[in-house]
Design a protein around this motif. Structure first.
Motif, PDB file in Angstrom:
ATOM      1  N   VAL A  88       0.841  -1.200   0.000  1.00 56.16           N
ATOM      2  CA  VAL A  88       0.000   0.000   0.000  1.00 56.16           C
ATOM      3  C   VAL A  88       0.880   1.256   0.000  1.00 56.16           C
ATOM      4  N   GLY A  89       1.947   1.222   0.810  1.00 58.16           N
ATOM      5  CA  GLY A  89       2.851   2.374   0.895  1.00 58.16           C
ATOM      6  C   GLY A  89       3.497   2.695  -0.436  1.00 58.16           C
ATOM      7  N   ARG A  90       3.967   1.668  -1.117  1.00 62.67           N
ATOM      8  CA  ARG A  90       4.621   1.868  -2.424  1.00 62.67           C
ATOM      9  C   ARG A  90       3.639   2.504  -3.420  1.00 62.67           C
ATOM     10  N   GLN A  91       2.381   2.021  -3.389  1.00 63.43           N
ATOM     11  CA  GLN A  91       1.403   2.522  -4.358  1.00 63.43           C
ATOM     12  C   GLN A  91       0.953   3.955  -4.045  1.00 63.43           C
ATOM     13  N   LEU A  92       0.938   4.281  -2.758  1.00 59.37           N
ATOM     14  CA  LEU A  92       0.557   5.645  -2.374  1.00 59.37           C
ATOM     15  C   LEU A  92       1.660   6.655  -2.669  1.00 59.37           C
ATOM     16  N   THR A  93       2.920   6.215  -2.535  1.00 57.06           N
ATOM     17  CA  THR A  93       4.020   7.174  -2.690  1.00 57.06           C
ATOM     18  C   THR A  93       4.410   7.376  -4.156  1.00 57.06           C
ATOM     19  N   GLU A 109       6.444   9.363   2.014  1.00 56.56           N
ATOM     20  CA  GLU A 109       5.955   8.443   3.054  1.00 56.56           C
ATOM     21  C   GLU A 109       5.185   9.201   4.140  1.00 56.56           C
ATOM     22  N   THR A 110       5.672  10.392   4.491  1.00 54.16           N
ATOM     23  CA  THR A 110       4.965  11.226   5.480  1.00 54.16           C
ATOM     24  C   THR A 110       3.584  11.601   4.967  1.00 54.16           C
ATOM     25  N   ARG A 111       3.532  11.999   3.686  1.00 58.46           N
ATOM     26  CA  ARG A 111       2.246  12.374   3.064  1.00 58.46           C
ATOM     27  C   ARG A 111       1.317  11.157   2.970  1.00 58.46           C
ATOM     28  N   ALA A 112       1.876   9.985   2.671  1.00 58.67           N
ATOM     29  CA  ALA A 112       1.070   8.760   2.571  1.00 58.67           C
ATOM     30  C   ALA A 112       0.399   8.448   3.910  1.00 58.67           C
TER      31      ALA A 112
END
Length: 215
Positions: free
Chosen positions: A117-122, A137-140
């Protein structure tokens, strides 16, 4: 300009090429969307709701469709109005996800099963906003909190199949909202969810619209 519509669809006509010749998908569709406004398109199955919204993203061409007539006027972030029906696909790549976000009907088709999920959000943030890995990552994390996902730090490391349907759809909304688009297109975003979660997702979209001014 606040009184200027963000998007104006004028006399849209979409055709699909088949072996028996062209078939009209939508014809003479016109509507506009103002800043901070929600416009709902209602119609029976096969009436052209998805085709109309996919045309604005210029995604209809990837499904064999062609914009055969009309205008898709979009008020860009820098204040320049343009007709998206005439934009080339390179420009559309910049607009898609950045200025126009999209939430699809089935979250599993919008999420890539092999990435966290993190990879796709960033990813979108790094491409469109030139953020560093740590900034993205902070924005995610902030986005997952915004869409009310519990234990967001843990979710970033998880894969889509590890989340419930309602949570996956929240991730899809977070992805669509990541770059603060001026316009968010939702193609039946609650169809795959149960009734309680449907109400939550609609309330969430309404709150994000009020907070961000996205149409």
């Amino acid at each position: 300009m606040l009184d200027q519509p963000i998007a104006q669809i004028r006399k849209l006509r979409v055709e699909f090429q088949t072996k028996d010749g062209p078939v009209v998908g939508v014809e003479d569709v016109s509507f506009e969307v103002n800043p901070g406004e929600t416009v709902c398109i209602v119609g029976e199955s096969g009436s052209g709701k998805s085709v109309s919204s996919l045309s604005l993203m210029r995604l209809v061409e990837f499904g064999g469709g062609e914009i055969a007539g009309g205008q898709l006027l979009f008020d860009r972030r820098d204040g320049e109005e343009m007709d998206l029906s005439k934009a080339d696909q390179d420009l559309m790549k910049q607009i898609r996800g950045n200025e126009i976000g999209m939430i699809f009907q089935e979250p599993m088709t919008a999420l890539n099963p092999v990435f966290t999920v993190g990879r796709q959000l960033t990813e979108g943030l790094r491409i469109h906003k030139n953020m560093s890995k740590s900034e993205a990552e902070t924005r995610a994390l902030e986005l997952l909190r915004q869409v009310r996902i519990p234990e967001p730090e843990r979710r970033l490391k998880q894969y889509p199949h590890e989340l419930s349907g309602g949570m996956r759809q929240r991730v899809v909304i977070a992805m669509a909202m990541a770059c603060e688009p001026r316009l968010l297109i939702a193609d039946e975003p609650t169809t795959a969810l149960d009734v309680t979660i449907q109400a939550e997702i609609l309330a969430l979209m309404d709150r994000l619209k009020r907070e961000t001014g996205t149409a």
